[in-house]
Design a protein around this motif. Structure first.
Motif, short mmCIF file in Angstrom:
data_model
loop_
_atom_site.label_atom_id
_atom_site.label_comp_id
_atom_site.label_asym_id
_atom_site.label_seq_id
_atom_site.Cartn_x
_atom_site.Cartn_y
_atom_site.Cartn_z
N ALA A 195 -1.75 28.89 -59.27
CA ALA A 195 -2.54 30.03 -58.77
C ALA A 195 -1.62 31.07 -58.15
O ALA A 195 -1.82 32.29 -58.32
CB ALA A 195 -3.58 29.54 -57.77
N ALA A 215 -8.67 30.50 -55.95
CA ALA A 215 -8.02 29.26 -56.37
C ALA A 215 -7.05 28.77 -55.30
O ALA A 215 -6.99 27.57 -55.00
CB ALA A 215 -7.29 29.48 -57.69
N LEU A 216 -6.28 29.70 -54.73
CA LEU A 216 -5.35 29.32 -53.67
C LEU A 216 -6.09 28.69 -52.49
O LEU A 216 -5.71 27.64 -51.97
CB LEU A 216 -4.58 30.54 -53.19
CG LEU A 216 -3.39 31.02 -54.04
CD1 LEU A 216 -2.83 32.31 -53.47
CD2 LEU A 216 -2.30 29.95 -54.08
N GLY A 248 -8.46 39.73 -61.35
CA GLY A 248 -7.58 38.56 -61.45
C GLY A 248 -7.02 38.13 -60.12
O GLY A 248 -6.84 36.94 -59.85
N ARG A 301 1.49 31.53 -58.97
CA ARG A 301 2.19 32.17 -60.08
C ARG A 301 1.29 33.17 -60.79
O ARG A 301 1.76 34.24 -61.24
CB ARG A 301 2.65 31.09 -61.08
CG ARG A 301 3.41 31.63 -62.29
CD ARG A 301 4.67 32.37 -61.87
NE ARG A 301 5.36 32.93 -63.01
CZ ARG A 301 6.35 33.80 -62.92
NH1 ARG A 301 6.76 34.22 -61.73
NH2 ARG A 301 6.95 34.25 -64.01
N ASN A 302 0.02 32.86 -60.85
CA ASN A 302 -0.95 33.77 -61.46
C ASN A 302 -1.00 35.09 -60.69
O ASN A 302 -1.07 36.18 -61.28
CB ASN A 302 -2.32 33.11 -61.49
CG ASN A 302 -3.33 33.90 -62.29
OD1 ASN A 302 -2.97 34.72 -63.14
ND2 ASN A 302 -4.61 33.68 -62.02
N ILE A 303 -0.98 35.00 -59.36
CA ILE A 303 -0.98 36.21 -58.54
C ILE A 303 0.28 37.04 -58.80
O ILE A 303 0.23 38.28 -58.90
CB ILE A 303 -1.08 35.84 -57.05
CG1 ILE A 303 -2.47 35.29 -56.73
CG2 ILE A 303 -0.76 37.03 -56.15
CD1 ILE A 303 -2.67 34.87 -55.31
N TYR A 305 -2.13 24.74 -56.99
CA TYR A 305 -1.84 25.78 -56.01
C TYR A 305 -0.67 26.64 -56.48
O TYR A 305 -0.70 27.89 -56.39
CB TYR A 305 -1.53 25.13 -54.66
CG TYR A 305 -1.31 26.11 -53.54
CD1 TYR A 305 -2.37 26.57 -52.78
CD2 TYR A 305 -0.02 26.58 -53.23
CE1 TYR A 305 -2.18 27.48 -51.75
CE2 TYR A 305 0.18 27.49 -52.21
CZ TYR A 305 -0.90 27.93 -51.47
OH TYR A 305 -0.70 28.83 -50.46
N GLY A 359 -13.77 32.43 -60.81
CA GLY A 359 -12.94 31.50 -60.08
C GLY A 359 -13.70 30.28 -59.54
O GLY A 359 -14.71 29.86 -60.11
N THR A 391 -9.71 36.16 -58.28
CA THR A 391 -9.86 34.83 -58.88
C THR A 391 -8.74 33.89 -58.42
O THR A 391 -8.97 32.74 -58.03
CB THR A 391 -9.86 34.93 -60.41
OG1 THR A 391 -10.95 35.77 -60.82
CG2 THR A 391 -10.00 33.56 -61.06
N ALA A 392 -7.51 34.41 -58.44
CA ALA A 392 -6.36 33.60 -58.03
C ALA A 392 -6.41 33.31 -56.53
O ALA A 392 -6.03 32.24 -56.06
CB ALA A 392 -5.06 34.30 -58.39
N ARG A 393 -6.87 34.31 -55.75
CA ARG A 393 -6.97 34.08 -54.29
C ARG A 393 -7.93 32.95 -53.98
O ARG A 393 -7.66 32.10 -53.13
CB ARG A 393 -7.44 35.37 -53.62
CG ARG A 393 -7.47 35.26 -52.09
CD ARG A 393 -8.33 36.34 -51.49
NE ARG A 393 -9.73 36.17 -51.85
CZ ARG A 393 -10.55 35.30 -51.27
NH1 ARG A 393 -10.11 34.47 -50.33
NH2 ARG A 393 -11.82 35.22 -51.65
#
Length: 550
Positions: free
Chosen positions: A527, A14-15, A7, A529-531, A524, A67, A10-12
């Motif tokens: 993403a 997205a960022l 996860g 917040r996901n991290i 952004y 991602g 994936t978030a990285r």
């Protein structure tokens, strides 16, 4: 089983991808008012799902997305609209140049006004009618002479004004030729820069914009066709590649001449030649020369006989519409038969024909009459009223021999008219027979001279009187000007329409960019917040599990 840190990765991604989109949006906003700029977008692409199909794949229900990534930053542009815009720009450039030339000609001809040639001739005819009533009056004779001088000077001034504008157009040809050559060189230089970028897998978007802006400007001057040539290496499929620019004729067909070669990364230059020893004659040829060769020579005469220089001995081979061709048409050029054509040369030929024909007929009638000095001497001399100035190095004006070039410019009163008594106002014939005795009170020849206005004369292949002929010349000029103005406006509307559609696709809309800015910003933030959420989950697993029973 997926990785514990799946996860986070994936978030990285997205960022990073949303950050690239935010940077691109900022670039669009920054260049909202930059001429020729094309808005850019980040092409989002899903990354490869996990796991990959294989025999040792983990036992999970199905593939899980990994991602997003930024595929490439691409211009939003439609090639069809570019081609259409350049076609309309080319047409508009031609008609705008033609209308400007004709409008200047209208200003010089100055019709209908009190100071125009038509009104000056009317005053001359009126003075002759007044002389017919008072043939012995020295005042009436003086008015005839002064009106004759005014008429000759009006011919001279009109012709010389046309010549002055024509010389300006020769300079304009040089200016526009240098502009075209400069644009070709700049396009080729950008081709070289693009050839150094694309093989590495990058898209040279800003270079593309600069090049397209130059090609748009070039299309105003000449009719061109743009072909794309790949740069090779690791170039992307969406890369624009290098441009090859070919010259087209007025029918949109290839002339066989390449101005910019995208494969060899070389460009050509054009150079026009002029007839006459002093180079002041009409355009009679064109060189298409490699830019390197043109830069190395000191004298353009060195191009003759050079195997690398292509020479076209007739402008019929160059007939490529645009602002440059409109300027050449205005100035004058030789066709393949060696005949001079052009707006200003044609008008000057009309004035020459008109002045020579009118002067010959007027002199014929005048010399057949009797002047007061001839009556006093009792001998027939036959004075001419008009003459043509002699110019060193140029042939004499002789309408009978067909040599009338420059007649309007060199028209003057004959030196015999320095004596007012030499104006032949008395009649020379009665019932077809020559008078045996003429008397000073007779004004019949002055009336005959005034009648030259309505006499049917031969103007080349046209038989009509001088007034009708001149009206026809002015009328044809007015029709051409109206046509050029109408076509200029029509092509401008079409050009603006295509440009509007092109801007709707490629232009930067600040409202749309602000919407994108908010969209990418929220993505952004989400993403990020996901991290944070995944970080909390991992904290619970790492620090919160396995503490029971301690």
């Amino acid at each position: 089983m997926t990785s514990t840190f799946h996860g986070l990765e994936t978030a990285r991604r997205a960022l990073a991808t949303q950050q690239a989109a935010l940077h691109t949006t900022g670039h669009n906003i920054a260049n909202a008012n930059t001429p020729g700029y094309t808005r850019q977008r980040v092409n989002f692409t899903q990354t490869e799902a996990f796991p990959s199909p294989s025999f040792n794949k983990p036992g999970i229900p199905g593939q899980i997305g990994t991602g997003v990534k930024a595929g490439e930053i691409q211009r939003v542009r439609e090639a069809f609209l570019d081609t259409q815009f350049r076609t309309e720009s080319n047409k508009n450039g031609y008609w705008e140049g033609r209308h400007t030339a004709l409008h200047k000609m209208e200003d010089i001809m100055n019709e209908p006004t009190e100071n125009g040639l038509a009104n000056t001739m009317d005053r001359f005819w009126q003075s002759l009618q007044d002389l017919a009533v008072h043939p012995e009056d020295s005042g009436a004779r003086s008015v005839v002479r002064e009106r004759g001088i005014a008429l000759a000077e009006t011919f001279n001034h009109t012709y010389e004004s046309l010549e002055a504008i024509q010389r300006d157009y020769q300079n304009q040809i040089g200016v526009q030729t240098n502009k075209v050559n400069s644009l070709l060189t700049q396009i080729n230089n950008i081709n070289k820069q693009i050839a150094g970028v694309e093989p590495h897998g990058f898209l040279a978007n800003d270079l593309y914009d600069q090049r397209d802006l130059l090609v748009d400007e070039l299309s105003q001057y000449i009719n061109i066709k743009v072909e794309q040539v790949g740069s090779g290496g690791l170039s992307k499929e969406v890369a624009d590649g290098r441009y090859t620019i070919k010259l087209l004729d007025d029918q949109g067909k290839e002339t066989g001449f390449t101005l910019v070669d995208g494969r060899s990364l070389e460009s050509n230059k054009i150079h026009f030649t002029y007839a006459g020893e002093d180079g002041s004659g009409p355009v009679n040829g064109i060189f298409i020369v490699p830019a390197k060769l043109m830069d190395d020579i000191e004298d353009v005469n060195e191009l003759h006989g050079n195997s690398r220089a292509i020479f076209l001995d007739s402008m019929d081979h160059f007939n490529s519409p645009g602002k440059l061709w409109a300027t050449i048409e205005a100035y004058g050029y030789n066709d393949k038969s060696g005949n001079e054509k052009g707006l200003y040369p044609d008008m000057m030929k009309e004035l020459d024909l008109m002045a020579a024909t009118f002067a010959a007929e007027f002199n014929a009638v005048h010399s057949s009459g009797w002047s007061m000095s001839e009556i006093e001497d009792g001998a027939k001399t036959g004075y001419n009223f008009f003459a043509f100035a002699e110019v060193s190095g140029q042939p004499s004006i002789n309408p009978d021999a067909g040599n009338i070039a420059g007649a309007a410019k060199r028209l003057m009163l004959h030196t015999d008219m320095n004596d007012l008594n030499n104006i032949a106002a008395s009649g020379a014939a009665r019932n077809g027979a020559e008078r045996e005795e003429a008397f000073s009170g007779d004004g019949s020849n002055a009336l005959a001279l005034a009648g030259v206005k309505d006499a049917t004369l031969n103007f080349g292949t046209t038989r009509t009187n001088i007034q009708t002929y001149y009206q026809g010349v002015i009328g044809e000029m007015a029709v051409r000007t109206n046509e050029a103005e109408r076509m200029m406006k029509n092509t401008a509307v079409l050009k603006d329409s295509v440009e509007g559609r092109r801007q709707s696709v490629s232009g930067v809309s600040l409202d749309e960019e602000m919407s994108n800015l908010i969209q990418f910003q929220h993505a952004y933030n989400a993403a990020a917040r996901n991290i944070t959420t995944i970080d909390e989950m991992l904290d619970r697993i790492i620090n919160g599990m396995g503490v029971v029973g301690r």
